[in-house]
Design an enzyme around this catalytic site. Structure first.
Site, short mmCIF file in Angstrom:
data_model
loop_
_atom_site.label_atom_id
_atom_site.label_comp_id
_atom_site.label_asym_id
_atom_site.label_seq_id
_atom_site.Cartn_x
_atom_site.Cartn_y
_atom_site.Cartn_z
N SER A 26 0.84 -1.21 0.00
CA SER A 26 0.00 0.00 0.00
C SER A 26 0.87 1.25 0.00
O SER A 26 0.60 2.22 -0.73
CB SER A 26 -0.88 0.02 1.25
OG SER A 26 -1.84 -1.00 1.19
N ARG A 30 1.53 4.37 -2.92
CA ARG A 30 1.34 5.78 -2.57
C ARG A 30 2.63 6.57 -2.73
O ARG A 30 2.61 7.76 -3.06
CB ARG A 30 0.79 5.87 -1.14
CG ARG A 30 -0.70 5.45 -1.07
CD ARG A 30 -1.07 4.94 0.30
NE ARG A 30 -2.50 4.67 0.45
CZ ARG A 30 -3.11 3.54 0.10
NH1 ARG A 30 -2.41 2.55 -0.46
NH2 ARG A 30 -4.41 3.38 0.29
N GLY A 99 -5.74 -3.73 -7.86
CA GLY A 99 -6.94 -2.93 -7.58
C GLY A 99 -6.57 -1.59 -6.96
O GLY A 99 -7.17 -0.56 -7.27
N SER A 176 -13.56 1.20 2.50
CA SER A 176 -12.51 0.93 1.52
C SER A 176 -11.50 2.08 1.49
O SER A 176 -11.83 3.21 1.16
CB SER A 176 -13.11 0.75 0.12
OG SER A 176 -12.08 0.80 -0.84
N ASP A 327 -6.86 -8.20 4.32
CA ASP A 327 -6.02 -9.01 3.44
C ASP A 327 -5.44 -10.24 4.15
O ASP A 327 -4.87 -11.11 3.50
CB ASP A 327 -4.86 -8.16 2.89
CG ASP A 327 -5.37 -7.09 1.93
OD1 ASP A 327 -6.50 -7.23 1.42
OD2 ASP A 327 -4.65 -6.10 1.71
N LYS A 354 -12.16 -9.19 -4.04
CA LYS A 354 -10.70 -8.96 -4.06
C LYS A 354 -10.11 -9.59 -5.33
O LYS A 354 -10.84 -9.81 -6.29
CB LYS A 354 -10.07 -9.53 -2.78
CG LYS A 354 -10.51 -8.80 -1.52
CD LYS A 354 -10.00 -7.37 -1.51
CE LYS A 354 -10.43 -6.61 -0.28
NZ LYS A 354 -10.11 -5.18 -0.37
N ARG A 358 -12.43 -14.35 -2.26
CA ARG A 358 -11.58 -15.01 -1.25
C ARG A 358 -12.37 -15.87 -0.27
O ARG A 358 -11.78 -16.75 0.37
CB ARG A 358 -10.73 -13.97 -0.51
CG ARG A 358 -9.61 -13.48 -1.39
CD ARG A 358 -8.60 -12.63 -0.67
NE ARG A 358 -7.51 -12.31 -1.58
CZ ARG A 358 -6.75 -11.23 -1.49
NH1 ARG A 358 -6.96 -10.35 -0.54
NH2 ARG A 358 -5.78 -11.04 -2.36
C1 S3P Z 1 -5.59 -1.30 0.01
C2 S3P Z 1 -6.80 -1.34 0.62
C3 S3P Z 1 -7.57 -2.58 0.80
C4 S3P Z 1 -6.74 -3.83 0.60
C5 S3P Z 1 -5.83 -3.72 -0.58
C6 S3P Z 1 -4.91 -2.53 -0.45
C7 S3P Z 1 -4.91 0.00 -0.14
O1 S3P Z 1 -8.63 -2.54 -0.12
O2 S3P Z 1 -7.56 -4.97 0.47
O3 S3P Z 1 -5.04 -4.89 -0.68
O4 S3P Z 1 -3.70 0.02 -0.40
O5 S3P Z 1 -5.59 1.03 0.00
P1 S3P Z 1 -10.01 -1.84 0.28
O6 S3P Z 1 -9.66 -0.61 0.99
O7 S3P Z 1 -10.77 -1.55 -0.95
O8 S3P Z 1 -10.68 -2.85 1.17
#
Ligand code: S3P
Length: 450
Positions: A26, A30, A99, A176, A327, A354, A358
């Protein structure tokens, strides 16, 4: 690529320290995004060189950002909020399996002065995008995508017509961090204050990193407010340290709890309080986990996590913690297979959308080793110990299902074939190396497969 794990009787391994859990996924996404939008040069250490984050980097390279990546060191020459340019020949931007990549980047692209199109692999093309299209459209974005037979959402490829955006106040209908972050990134380009109300808290990496870059962002209760059109400034003369990913460490934390050894010590693991719920849940189940040598509290805290073999008892998971371990639920389900009693998970409907479904993946893992599982729409209940000599598991291209299956094979002392392991490279490029370092037997990796 498929993995074969030989049946192995594990003797007690000696104490080991592992300092090579890779950087947080994550945060690495960013880092690329904010480093590109900032003015000046940003340097990061601990960047995750896995496919997902490299794809995000390639997208920003295609948008005109120069970068230098050497191993886990990353330098970005940020061009400021108005410095991105259209990809050459209007090339389709490709996030691969990520995603996070597509949702966050779309928030940035929506506000550009040019049009773009963005897509990803077969899994991405089945992931719902209305959750970002709806709030971004309220801000004035123009985004169109695809429909799928029998489905009601909108899916990539997305066509994004760059537009001038306006501020909104928006209550997140799903917990989310990806949706929150897409809106926050779009808000950087907007005059006035965008307010996001987050009924259930989610990981806060975007807010923390935006603060580090001098953005005008603050939280009041459940509301996050960001004033846009303020330049982001790269922290001068310092290297931003990205801690190791607790979601990757989780596979070894669980392996450390359910196999014999004298102590496993994982260093520099990110323990942001919006990410570390797995540790509390495992401790509540009776796990011997020690968190020490804490540092980095001014940005993203990290620590050494020491793990010892433990007798555990399952619990009913509090739905309020789900966003803080979303996760880690597949590997938590594996831990549950070695604990007494029943693990009950509810309020985790997000697992259905996901990288794969899952909940269905966890049900396949359980079924492979003869464990009773009751699947419900937003969770599952699991009871019992693995039985049998061997199993085959199809990951459906989902890295966390594949790694959970591999951990299960070792802990259950079963031989296993895990179909579809190439996906592990999307988040954990040195997963197999670490297994081998810890004395786990040779894995035969056959190529080429799914
Ligand atoms: C993430 C947020 C999560 C997580 C993903 C990474 C992120 O998704 O499942 O692996 O980096 O913001 P959601 O916030 O949509 O649940």
């Amino acid at each position: 690529m498929n993995c074969q794990i030989p049946k192995t009787t594990l003797s007690t391994r000696s104490s080991i320290t592992i300092s090579t859990i890779p950087g947080d996924k994550s945060l690495s996404h960013r880092a690329v995004i904010l480093g590109s939008l900032a003015e000046g040069m940003s340097s990061f250490s601990g960047f995750l060189t896995a496919e997902d984050c490299l794809n995000t980097l390639h997208v920003f390279n295609a948008l005109g950002i120069q970068s230098k990546q050497e191993g886990t060191s990353l330098t970005l020459h940020g061009k400021g909020l108005s410095g991105l340019r259209a990809p050459i020949n209007d090339a389709l931007l490709d996030v691969g399996n990520s995603g996070t990549g597509i949702r966050l980047i779309t928030g940035v692209l929506a506000a550009q002065a040019f049009d773009t199109a963005i897509t990803g692999d077969a899994s991405i093309q089945k992931r719902p995008m209305k959750r970002i299209i709806t709030p971004l459209s309220l801000m004035g974005a123009r985004i169109t995508g695809q429909t799928l037979p029998g489905k009601t959402d909108v899916y990539p490829p997305l066509q994004i017509h760059g537009s001038a955006l306006n501020a909104i106040t928006y209550t997140l209908p799903v917990a989310s961090a990806q949706v929150k972050s897409a809106i926050l990134l779009a808000s950087l380009f907007v005059q006035d204050i965008t307010t996001i109300i987050e009924p259930e808290a989610t990981r806060d990496h975007t807010e923390r990193m935006l603060q580090g870059y001098g953005a005008d962002i603050r939280r009041e209760g459940t509301a996050i407010m960001c004033s846009g059109q303020k330049p982001l400034v790269a922290p001068h003369g310092c290297t931003i340290q990205i801690p190791a990913d607790i979601s990757s460490a989780a596979f070894f934390i669980v392996l450390g709890l359910i196999t014999p050894h004298e102590g496993l010590h994982l260093t520099h693991i990110g323990i942001n309080p919006t990410r570390d719920a797995l540790l509390g849940v495992l401790k509540a189940m009776g796990a011997r986990i020690d968190i020490h040598t804490i540092a980095g509290e001014d940005f993203e805290p990290h620590a050494t996590i020491s793990v010892y073999p433990s007798e555990m008892t399952n619990i009913d998971l509090d739905p309020a913690v789900i966003p803080f371990l979303i996760d880690e639920i597949p590997i938590l389900a594996v831990a549950a297979m070695f604990a007494k009693g029943r693990l009950r998970v509810t309020g985790a409907k997000e697992l259905r959308v996901k990288e794969s479904d899952r909940i269905a993946g966890i049900a396949r893992i359980a079924a492979a080793v003869g464990i009773t599982i009751t699947e419900i729409e937003d969770g599952f209940s699991i009871t019992g110990r693995p039985s049998g000599e061997s199993f085959t598991l199809d990951s459906h291209g989902d890295h966390r299902i594949a790694m959970s299956g591999i951990v299960l094979a070792y802990a259950a002392e079963m031989s296993a074939t895990v179909i579809g392991c190439a996906c592990i490279h999307t988040s954990f490029p040195n997963f197999f190396e670490i297994l081998n370092t810890w004395g786990l037997p040779y894995l035969k990796v056959s190529q080429p497969c799914g």
